[in-house]
Design a protein around this motif. Structure first.
Motif, mmCIF file in Angstrom:
data_model
loop_
_atom_site.group_PDB
_atom_site.id
_atom_site.type_symbol
_atom_site.label_atom_id
_atom_site.label_comp_id
_atom_site.label_asym_id
_atom_site.label_seq_id
_atom_site.Cartn_x
_atom_site.Cartn_y
_atom_site.Cartn_z
ATOM 1 N N HIS A 3 0.838 -1.197 0.000
ATOM 2 C CA HIS A 3 0.000 0.000 0.000
ATOM 3 C C HIS A 3 0.879 1.256 0.000
ATOM 4 O O HIS A 3 0.685 2.173 -0.800
ATOM 5 N N LEU A 4 1.869 1.273 0.863
ATOM 6 C CA LEU A 4 2.763 2.418 0.960
ATOM 7 C C LEU A 4 3.591 2.572 -0.309
ATOM 8 O O LEU A 4 3.808 3.688 -0.801
ATOM 9 N N TYR A 7 1.619 4.187 -3.185
ATOM 10 C CA TYR A 7 1.464 5.632 -3.082
ATOM 11 C C TYR A 7 2.785 6.363 -3.285
ATOM 12 O O TYR A 7 2.825 7.483 -3.787
ATOM 13 N N ALA A 22 8.453 7.326 3.447
ATOM 14 C CA ALA A 22 7.150 6.868 2.977
ATOM 15 C C ALA A 22 6.055 7.505 3.820
ATOM 16 O O ALA A 22 6.193 7.669 5.023
ATOM 17 N N GLN A 23 4.977 7.890 3.199
ATOM 18 C CA GLN A 23 3.823 8.356 3.949
ATOM 19 C C GLN A 23 2.582 7.820 3.261
ATOM 20 O O GLN A 23 2.567 7.573 2.060
ATOM 21 N N SER A 24 1.558 7.640 4.044
ATOM 22 C CA SER A 24 0.393 6.925 3.544
ATOM 23 C C SER A 24 -0.460 7.758 2.599
ATOM 24 O O SER A 24 -1.248 7.213 1.840
ATOM 25 N N LYS A 25 -0.330 9.076 2.656
ATOM 26 C CA LYS A 25 -1.117 9.937 1.790
ATOM 27 C C LYS A 25 -0.222 10.953 1.092
ATOM 28 O O LYS A 25 0.811 11.349 1.619
ATOM 29 N N ALA A 60 -6.888 9.301 -0.719
ATOM 30 C CA ALA A 60 -5.467 9.055 -0.963
ATOM 31 C C ALA A 60 -4.627 10.320 -0.792
ATOM 32 O O ALA A 60 -3.401 10.271 -0.808
#
Length: 476
Positions: A3-4, A7, A22-25, A60
């Motif tokens: 997932h990460l 993005y 890394a960041q989720s959004k 997102a």
């Protein structure tokens, strides 16, 4: 982790950033003044343009509103954004994208003595943002149009004449994207109840434009774009904040304005005449990743020499990887050039945008109908087509209005923007008659009428209808 990683890849592709973490959004920060903040809205948490942008982008993304009412870009202004908690928060946010919209309050009389510092202060801010760990994409937003020179001390005239050119200067020098919100609001006075701040609908227009920018897949062109591949000496200058290269092509002046980020397929618009006049459509397309090109064939009135020169220029652009089909833009006598070239090259045209176009050279410059014509230009026309007398030219059949069959072969759409009171190029002898014949031949043409409009000014203050037409045509 998948997932990460997904993005992270999206962030790299869409925003050309190297986050380092890394960041989720994907994080978007909106730096600005009261318009960014949402002053005057009933529910700024939902109606401000950052909030509406968040709704359009979905989960997102994380859109952060760092707007401060009354804030200036000027460090010595009456309310410097630099000294606000929101600026510190914007830096800590380390966003992937920064939209910067400051300048409206700098137009106040109290701030004008410091305007010599405006570009350098702005430069300091964007360079500070560029050094953040997120290596963000930085996009400058021009102020929207202010429909007053007095309200809240803000001057719409000063914004247009001084602030916006300063922003374009910085965009050119720092190779940054710049979005023209001023033209977007040129016809939206009704959405600004106090002449300065848009209502929720107006904020929605800003949000939609920013959403389109983020959603479009583009690639960064760099400071020089594709021009060095021409292997021709070129002079670089600013075209409203964009790199513009001028060079000689077969002893003719040629220009290519380069977008900051290139759209897929390398689309382009070919302006026939009057480079830089009423440029709002060209600017809007540069924002969207189009190149804008020009090859001077004045004053040949679309004769075979002009067509051959343009054929050669087209071939050069093909070597640069430009799209196979061009958007053609013809203002006034430029209409003759684009349509005569299109008649000879019907499969190389995406669409045609013509503005108060000359379509019958007997009408202008000939003056053989109800218009005044031009004796000087008519003499040039006679020479271009090897006529000795007006009587010989009476048999001339080389205008676009004489080439309907060849023009409709291309199957491309046509848009004309016309002043119904055009005193130079009468619409009845040009667009109206031309459109009737095109439709009879099965062609696709539409007309935007300006009921009180004359030959000048060309285009529309807000070019959105023209831009929408071109983008629709490009999708087919």
């Amino acid at each position: 982790m998948k997932h990460l990683f997904r993005y992270f890849i999206i962030s790299c592709l869409c925003f050309a950033t190297n986050t380092g973490f890394a960041q989720s959004k994907i994080r978007i920060a909106c730096i600005g003044n009261s318009i960014t903040f949402g002053s005057g809205l009933k529910d700024r948490a939902k109606e401000s343009y950052p909030a509406q942008l968040q709704a359009l982008l979905g989960p997102a993304y994380e859109v952060l509103n760092f707007g401060v009412s009354g804030a200036t870009m000027l460090k010595k202004g009456n309310k410097p954004y630099w000294k606000t908690p929101e600026y510190e928060q914007a830096l800590v946010a380390a966003a992937n994208v920064y939209f910067v919209k400051l300048g409206t309050n700098d137009s106040k009389l109290i701030n004008r003595p410091m305007m010599g510092d405006y570009v350098n202060d702005y430069r300091d801010m964007v360079r500070t943002l560029a050094k953040l760990q997120s290596r963000p994409r930085i996009i400058l937003l021009t102020p929207i149009k202010a429909f007053s020179d007095e309200k809240f001390g803000i001057s719409g005239t000063y914004l247009k004449d001084s602030i916006i050119p300063s922003i374009q200067k910085l965009a050119y020098e720092e190779n940054l994207e710049v979005i023209d919100l001023h033209s977007l609001f040129a016809d939206k006075e009704a959405l600004l109840a106090d002449k300065i701040h848009p209502n929720a609908e107006g904020d929605g227009f800003i949000a939609k434009r920013l959403y389109e920018l983020i959603a479009q897949q583009t690639k960064k062109t760099g400071a020089t774009g594709s021009i060095p591949k021409l292997n021709l000496p070129a002079e670089k200058s600013s075209f409203y904040g964009y790199n513009c290269f001028q060079f000689k092509f077969k002893e003719r002046n040629a220009k290519i304005a380069v977008p900051k980020r290139e759209a897929a397929g390398k689309p382009w618009i070919w302006r026939a005449r009057f480079w830089g006049h009423e440029p709002q459509t060209d600017i809007a397309l540069l924002e969207r990743g189009y190149h804008v090109v020009y090859c001077d064939v004045a004053e040949l009135f679309g004769n075979s020499e002009a067509i051959n020169l343009w054929n050669g220029f087209y071939n050069h652009l093909q070597k640069l990887g430009f799209a196979k089909k061009a958007v053609l833009e013809g203002m006034s006598r430029g209409g003759v050039y684009v349509y005569n070239w299109a008649a000879a090259n019907p499969k190389k045209v995406t669409c045609i945008y013509a503005d108060n176009p000359v379509l019958d050279l007997k009408s202008w410059p000939g003056g053989k109908g109800i218009g005044p014509g031009s004796k000087k230009e008519w003499a040039t026309f006679l020479k271009d087509y090897s006529y000795q007398t007006d009587e010989q030219a009476a048999a001339f059949a080389g205008s676009p209005i004489d080439k309907i069959k060849e023009i409709v072969k291309g199957g491309y759409p046509m848009l004309h923007v016309c002043g119904d009171q055009d005193e130079v190029v009468p619409i009845s002898e040009n667009t109206s008659l031309f459109a009737e014949k095109i439709k009879q031949a099965g062609g696709n043409i539409s007309i935007i009428h300006k009921p009180e409009g004359k030959h000048h000014p060309h285009s529309l203050p807000n070019p959105q209808p023209i831009v929408d037409f071109i983008l629709r045509a490009a999708q087919k």
